[in-house]
Motif scaffolding. Structure first.
Motif, PDB file in Angstrom:
ATOM      1  N   GLU A 108       0.789  -1.202  -0.011  1.00 13.21           N
ATOM      2  CA  GLU A 108      -0.019  -0.055  -0.011  1.00 13.21           C
ATOM      3  C   GLU A 108       0.868   1.402   0.002  1.00 13.21           C
ATOM      4  OE1 GLU A 108      -3.940   2.078   2.263  1.00 13.21           O
ATOM      5  OE2 GLU A 108      -3.337  -0.085   2.536  1.00 13.21           O
ATOM      6  N   PRO A 109       1.833   1.371   0.705  1.00 12.38           N
ATOM      7  CA  PRO A 109       2.824   2.773   0.647  1.00 12.38           C
ATOM      8  C   PRO A 109       3.146   2.796  -0.782  1.00 12.38           C
ATOM      9  CG  PRO A 109       3.202   1.106   2.922  1.00 12.38           C
ATOM     10  CD  PRO A 109       2.417   0.543   1.876  1.00 12.38           C
ATOM     11  N   ALA A 110       3.400   1.747  -1.315  1.00  7.91           N
ATOM     12  CA  ALA A 110       4.183   2.177  -2.760  1.00  7.91           C
ATOM     13  C   ALA A 110       2.926   2.689  -3.454  1.00  7.91           C
ATOM     14  CB  ALA A 110       4.693   0.662  -3.076  1.00  7.91           C
ATOM     15  N   ALA A 111       1.716   2.064  -3.259  1.00  7.99           N
ATOM     16  CA  ALA A 111       0.658   2.625  -4.201  1.00  7.99           C
ATOM     17  C   ALA A 111       0.403   3.879  -3.714  1.00  7.99           C
ATOM     18  CB  ALA A 111      -0.427   1.626  -3.939  1.00  7.99           C
ATOM     19  N   VAL A 112       0.432   4.517  -2.762  1.00  9.35           N
ATOM     20  CA  VAL A 112       0.267   5.803  -2.155  1.00  9.35           C
ATOM     21  C   VAL A 112       1.493   6.754  -2.840  1.00  9.35           C
ATOM     22  CG1 VAL A 112       0.281   7.328  -0.134  1.00  9.35           C
ATOM     23  CG2 VAL A 112      -1.001   4.934   0.001  1.00  9.35           C
ATOM     24  N   ALA A 113       2.406   6.252  -3.055  1.00 10.00           N
ATOM     25  CA  ALA A 113       3.616   7.172  -3.277  1.00 10.00           C
ATOM     26  C   ALA A 113       3.392   7.291  -5.071  1.00 10.00           C
ATOM     27  CB  ALA A 113       4.961   6.531  -3.371  1.00 10.00           C
ATOM     28  N   LEU A 114       2.644   6.143  -5.774  1.00 13.58           N
ATOM     29  CA  LEU A 114       2.423   6.427  -7.144  1.00 13.58           C
ATOM     30  C   LEU A 114       1.349   7.402  -7.307  1.00 13.58           C
ATOM     31  CD1 LEU A 114       2.582   2.753  -8.232  1.00 13.58           C
ATOM     32  CD2 LEU A 114       4.020   4.606  -8.844  1.00 13.58           C
ATOM     33  N   ALA A 115       0.225   7.259  -6.242  1.00 18.71           N
ATOM     34  CA  ALA A 115      -0.912   8.051  -6.292  1.00 18.71           C
ATOM     35  C   ALA A 115      -0.537   9.665  -6.123  1.00 18.71           C
ATOM     36  CB  ALA A 115      -1.801   7.701  -5.303  1.00 18.71           C
ATOM     37  N   ALA A 116       0.420   9.920  -5.147  1.00 23.01           N
ATOM     38  CA  ALA A 116       0.847  11.349  -5.000  1.00 23.01           C
ATOM     39  C   ALA A 116       1.282  11.898  -6.242  1.00 23.01           C
ATOM     40  CB  ALA A 116       2.214  11.314  -4.057  1.00 23.01           C
TER      41      ALA A 116
ATOM     42  N   THR B  28       2.081   6.531   5.199  1.00 21.72           N
ATOM     43  CA  THR B  28       1.281   5.057   5.294  1.00 21.72           C
ATOM     44  C   THR B  28       1.995   4.056   5.909  1.00 21.72           C
ATOM     45  OG1 THR B  28       0.356   6.079   3.180  1.00 21.72           O
ATOM     46  CG2 THR B  28       0.192   3.726   3.602  1.00 21.72           C
ATOM     47  N   ILE B  29       3.374   3.838   5.853  1.00 26.17           N
ATOM     48  CA  ILE B  29       4.034   2.853   6.605  1.00 26.17           C
ATOM     49  C   ILE B  29       3.471   2.901   8.108  1.00 26.17           C
ATOM     50  CG2 ILE B  29       6.119   1.820   7.259  1.00 26.17           C
ATOM     51  CD1 ILE B  29       7.011   2.748   4.274  1.00 26.17           C
TER      52      ILE B  29
ATOM     53  N   ILE C  35      -1.818  12.045   5.829  1.00 23.50           N
ATOM     54  CA  ILE C  35      -1.448  11.395   4.410  1.00 23.50           C
ATOM     55  C   ILE C  35      -2.166  12.271   3.174  1.00 23.50           C
ATOM     56  CG2 ILE C  35      -1.930   9.365   3.020  1.00 23.50           C
ATOM     57  CD1 ILE C  35      -2.165   7.688   5.609  1.00 23.50           C
ATOM     58  N   VAL C  36      -3.197  12.885   3.535  1.00 21.67           N
ATOM     59  CA  VAL C  36      -3.933  13.673   2.512  1.00 21.67           C
ATOM     60  C   VAL C  36      -3.010  14.974   2.277  1.00 21.67           C
ATOM     61  CG1 VAL C  36      -5.861  15.090   1.868  1.00 21.67           C
ATOM     62  CG2 VAL C  36      -6.184  12.932   2.933  1.00 21.67           C
ATOM     63  N   ASP C  37      -2.495  15.503   3.450  1.00 18.70           N
ATOM     64  CA  ASP C  37      -1.733  17.005   3.382  1.00 18.70           C
ATOM     65  C   ASP C  37      -0.443  16.359   2.426  1.00 18.70           C
ATOM     66  OD1 ASP C  37      -3.338  18.231   5.017  1.00 18.70           O
ATOM     67  OD2 ASP C  37      -2.108  17.915   6.780  1.00 18.70           O
ATOM     68  N   ALA C  38       0.096  15.231   2.618  1.00 14.50           N
ATOM     69  CA  ALA C  38       1.314  14.921   2.012  1.00 14.50           C
ATOM     70  C   ALA C  38       1.087  14.625   0.407  1.00 14.50           C
ATOM     71  CB  ALA C  38       1.794  13.581   2.217  1.00 14.50           C
ATOM     72  N   LEU C  39      -0.124  14.020   0.112  1.00 12.85           N
ATOM     73  CA  LEU C  39      -0.580  14.077  -1.203  1.00 12.85           C
ATOM     74  C   LEU C  39      -0.900  15.221  -1.886  1.00 12.85           C
ATOM     75  CD1 LEU C  39      -3.286  10.792  -0.609  1.00 12.85           C
ATOM     76  CD2 LEU C  39      -0.848  10.719  -1.766  1.00 12.85           C
ATOM     77  N   GLU C  40      -1.474  16.123  -1.147  1.00 14.88           N
ATOM     78  CA  GLU C  40      -1.922  17.528  -1.653  1.00 14.88           C
ATOM     79  C   GLU C  40      -0.410  18.163  -2.229  1.00 14.88           C
ATOM     80  OE1 GLU C  40      -4.831  20.880  -0.903  1.00 14.88           O
ATOM     81  OE2 GLU C  40      -3.897  20.149   0.825  1.00 14.88           O
ATOM     82  N   ARG C  41       0.607  18.083  -1.422  1.00 15.74           N
ATOM     83  CA  ARG C  41       1.722  18.863  -1.947  1.00 15.74           C
ATOM     84  C   ARG C  41       2.388  17.895  -2.877  1.00 15.74           C
ATOM     85  NH1 ARG C  41       2.104  19.297   3.841  1.00 15.74           N
ATOM     86  NH2 ARG C  41       3.453  17.692   4.030  1.00 15.74           N
ATOM     87  N   GLY C  42       2.031  16.658  -3.096  1.00 12.35           N
ATOM     88  CA  GLY C  42       2.573  15.863  -4.040  1.00 12.35           C
ATOM     89  C   GLY C  42       4.039  15.237  -3.583  1.00 12.35           C
ATOM     90  N   ASP C  43       4.144  15.204  -2.268  1.00 12.59           N
ATOM     91  CA  ASP C  43       5.225  14.534  -1.707  1.00 12.59           C
ATOM     92  C   ASP C  43       5.130  12.993  -1.538  1.00 12.59           C
ATOM     93  OD1 ASP C  43       7.325  13.952  -0.082  1.00 12.59           O
ATOM     94  OD2 ASP C  43       7.333  15.924   1.044  1.00 12.59           O
ATOM     95  N   ALA C  44       5.661  12.264  -2.637  1.00 17.03           N
ATOM     96  CA  ALA C  44       5.543  10.870  -2.726  1.00 17.03           C
ATOM     97  C   ALA C  44       6.232  10.180  -1.391  1.00 17.03           C
ATOM     98  CB  ALA C  44       5.803  10.281  -4.091  1.00 17.03           C
ATOM     99  N   GLU C  45       7.576  10.807  -0.997  1.00 18.66           N
ATOM    100  CA  GLU C  45       8.377   9.952  -0.074  1.00 18.66           C
ATOM    101  C   GLU C  45       7.413  10.068   1.199  1.00 18.66           C
ATOM    102  OE1 GLU C  45      12.192  11.249   0.049  1.00 18.66           O
ATOM    103  OE2 GLU C  45      12.658  10.504  -1.873  1.00 18.66           O
ATOM    104  N   LEU C  46       6.971  11.434   1.665  1.00 14.72           N
ATOM    105  CA  LEU C  46       6.566  11.765   2.645  1.00 14.72           C
ATOM    106  C   LEU C  46       4.936  10.787   2.859  1.00 14.72           C
ATOM    107  CD1 LEU C  46       6.012  12.987   5.638  1.00 14.72           C
ATOM    108  CD2 LEU C  46       5.169  15.024   4.398  1.00 14.72           C
TER     109      LEU C  46
ATOM    110  N   ALA D 128      -3.353   5.499  -8.091  1.00  6.64           N
ATOM    111  CA  ALA D 128      -2.166   4.707  -8.621  1.00  6.64           C
ATOM    112  C   ALA D 128      -2.051   4.377  -9.892  1.00  6.64           C
ATOM    113  CB  ALA D 128      -1.440   3.624  -7.364  1.00  6.64           C
ATOM    114  N   GLY D 129      -3.228   4.052 -10.506  1.00  5.11           N
ATOM    115  CA  GLY D 129      -3.463   3.746 -11.624  1.00  5.11           C
ATOM    116  C   GLY D 129      -2.991   2.408 -11.970  1.00  5.11           C
ATOM    117  N   ASN D 130      -3.057   1.575 -11.082  1.00  2.00           N
ATOM    118  CA  ASN D 130      -2.828  -0.147 -11.470  1.00  2.00           C
ATOM    119  C   ASN D 130      -3.903  -0.863 -10.794  1.00  2.00           C
ATOM    120  OD1 ASN D 130      -1.752  -2.799 -10.956  1.00  2.00           O
ATOM    121  ND2 ASN D 130       0.474  -1.932 -11.376  1.00  2.00           N
ATOM    122  N   SER D 131      -4.642  -1.303 -11.743  1.00  2.00           N
ATOM    123  CA  SER D 131      -5.954  -2.059 -11.270  1.00  2.00           C
ATOM    124  C   SER D 131      -5.594  -3.299 -10.300  1.00  2.00           C
ATOM    125  CB  SER D 131      -6.754  -2.372 -12.364  1.00  2.00           C
ATOM    126  OG  SER D 131      -6.141  -2.999 -13.264  1.00  2.00           O
TER     127      SER D 131
END
Length: 225
Positions: free
Chosen positions: A101-109, A208-209, A192-203, A151-154
């Protein structure tokens, strides 16, 4: 190879070769058994087995069809298996989820737009300490599902969703409610949403971890008590 297994293998080969594809109707049972050189009874058992794993759709009075073969459909059986597992196995499944899941979240960011972020924030504000366990489970499914889907991967999205079934989620949220930890968990969602909004994939990945690891630790403590 058992006769039924051989029938399953031959139908699979028909799909892989492109002879039949998603949405196509299989030939009538007798024609299919004659073509494949197998008995009608073994063909019938093979079709039943493939129906269970959502490869085939048997429509009474209409025939047998290949399903859409979408990942969401084919991985449904995994959720059923997750529901059956004991605490030790659930912890192993959460460990897998902690990897995926964290890998998927990084892609989603890197892919989420403003509308998607606004939708996630609306989901968070729609629940609180007073929300029922059922409502919290629904939120959890929608929140995590929306991010992973972005993340774009079904296949990845379906697999992650399958690793944490409704039954397991209900148990977790019931425990968090009893321990008055719902607000903390929702705050983690918001971070998590705050990090996604900034496009910060690593954070977003790191948060998420931490989030999943916290739930995993709660399950471990609950199993030990």
């Amino acid at each position: 190879m058992a006769v039924t297994d051989e029938a399953i293998f031959k139908i699979k080969e028909m799909i892989l070769s492109g002879e039949i594809g998603p949405g196509d109707r299989l030939p009538p049972e007798k024609e299919l058994s004659d073509r494949l050189g197998l008995s009608r009874s073994s063909m019938r058992e093979a079709i039943k087995a493939l129906e269970v794993i959502r490869v085939l759709d048997v429509r009474r009075g209409d025939g047998t069809y290949v399903t859409s073969l979408e990942p969401r459909l084919l991985l449904e059986a995994l959720s059923f298996v997750v529901d059956l597992h004991a605490d030790g196995s659930i912890l192993e499944l959460f460990a897998v989820r902690r990897i995926l899941e964290p890998a998927a979240v990084a892609l989603a960011a890197l892919r989420m737009d403003a509308a998607s972020i606004a939708d996630l924030r609306a989901q968070i504000t729609s629940v609180s300490d007073s929300t029922s366990v059922e409502g919290l489970v629904a939120h959890d499914l929608e929140f995590h599902g929306a991010i992973v889907a972005a993340a774009g991967n079904s296949y990845l999205a379906s697999l992650v969703d399958s690793l944490s079934s409704n039954t397991v989620r209900a148990r977790i949220w019931r425990g968090l409610t009893q321990e008055h930890a719902v607000a903390r968990t929702l705050a983690e969602h918001e971070a998590i949403v705050d990090a996604l909004e900034r496009g910060d994939a690593e954070l977003a990945q790191a948060l998420t971890i931490v989030h999943i690891s916290g739930v995993e630790q709660w399950l471990r403590d609950a199993a030990a008590s």
